[in-house]
Design an enzyme around this catalytic site. Structure first.
Site, short mmCIF file in Angstrom:
data_model
loop_
_atom_site.label_atom_id
_atom_site.label_comp_id
_atom_site.label_asym_id
_atom_site.label_seq_id
_atom_site.Cartn_x
_atom_site.Cartn_y
_atom_site.Cartn_z
N GLU A 49 5.16 3.81 25.17
CA GLU A 49 3.97 3.20 24.23
C GLU A 49 3.36 4.13 23.37
OE1 GLU A 49 0.52 0.15 25.07
OE2 GLU A 49 1.66 0.98 26.28
N ASP A 60 -10.07 -1.20 23.82
CA ASP A 60 -9.55 -0.05 24.57
C ASP A 60 -10.60 0.80 25.01
OD1 ASP A 60 -6.48 0.42 23.99
OD2 ASP A 60 -7.36 0.49 22.22
N TYR A 175 3.09 -7.67 29.33
CA TYR A 175 2.44 -6.63 29.42
C TYR A 175 1.36 -7.22 30.54
CZ TYR A 175 -0.74 -2.31 29.61
OH TYR A 175 -1.66 -0.97 29.56
#
Length: 268
Positions: A49, A60, A175
């Site tokens: 990734e 993030d 995911y």
């Protein structure tokens, strides 16, 4: 069969889960990042990734944010990220590469131009964090036509009513974000993840990869027992940040990937 499908089929045949290794393109610089990425399969990564550096990576945590800032400071761009993929693909035709990031750089480049360049470079999938299923149609159409998977995110708050919308048009793998919040914020509870993955698999035919908060071989092994793959990112970019030289960055990342891969493989 796409590279992602082939890799998960191979993992199923081997009777084990996979390791997805996340690093940021251009961190700490493009040359070193290329060395890191090119060595990931030998270190034990089953899928890669690759983060597309962005100034405002809102999903993030600090580790990945800092990796983006280091990359941008070193001159990383979306075009250079795609060049890195092409360089990798010239040497490795089997390891899947998924680009992860935000829509702004893609929009800035131009959607059609981006998809064409991504296909030519050898990109296999896209995780665009800030595009919900209802908003990714413009991207999904050209991507699917180019053979690039659109990988969707499910979270602990994705309930049975929401999951069908997440899965509609998704491909490659799902995911599953194991915690609420940003990347690297907390460690996942394997028992809780197991229940969530079991619930998702009642509806989802795609492999389920689990990420966010996995840092150690032991944690990776625990997740590998209940999911089709474990995704590790913050711990790897922290190794880059802690390195004093480019050579040390390469060694530290590959060393941790090797230990994580041993953990995942021990979970058969």
């Amino acid at each position: 069969m796409s590279r992602i499908e082939a890799r998960f089929a191979q993992l199923k045949k081997e009777g084990r889960a996979g390791l997805v290794a996340f690093v940021t393109a251009g961190d700490p610089d493009m040359a070193t990042a290329a060395r890191i990425v090119e060595g990931l399969p030998a270190a034990g990564a089953d899928l890669i990734e690759l983060g597309m550096p962005f100034t405002d990576p809102m999903a993030d945590g600090p580790a990945v944010q800092l990796s983006s800032l280091r990359a941008l400071k070193s001159g990383a761009t979306l075009n250079k990220t795609l060049e890195l993929v092409a360089r990798f693909r010239a040497k490795d035709q089997t390891t899947p590469i998924v680009l992860m990031g935000y829509y702004n750089p893609i929009h800035n480049k131009g959607l059609e131009a981006f998809i064409a360049a991504a296909k030519q470079a050898g990109v296999d999938g896209l995780i665009i964090v800030d595009l919900p299923p209802e908003e990714d149609g413009a991207l999904r159409g050209p991507a699917v036509k180019a053979g690039i998977d659109i990988i969707r995110l499910a979270t602990p708050t994705t309930d049975a009513a929401r999951l069908p919308a997440v899965l509609e048009g998704a491909s490659g793998f799902l995911y599953y974000v194991s915690i609420t919040g940003i990347t690297g914020a907390a460690a996942p509870d394997a028992d809780v993840v197991a229940k969530a993955v079991g619930r998702i698999k009642q509806t989802c035919k795609l492999p389920v990869a689990v990420g966010f908060g996995i840092r150690t071989p032991e944690q990776a092994a625990a997740i590998a027992r209940v999911a089709d793959a474990a995704v590790v990112g913050s711990a790897l970019v922290n190794e880059v940040g802690a390195a004093k030289t480019p050579d040390e960055a390469v060694t530290r990342v590959h060393g941790l990937v090797q230990r994580l891969a041993e953990g995942v493989r021990s979970a058969r």
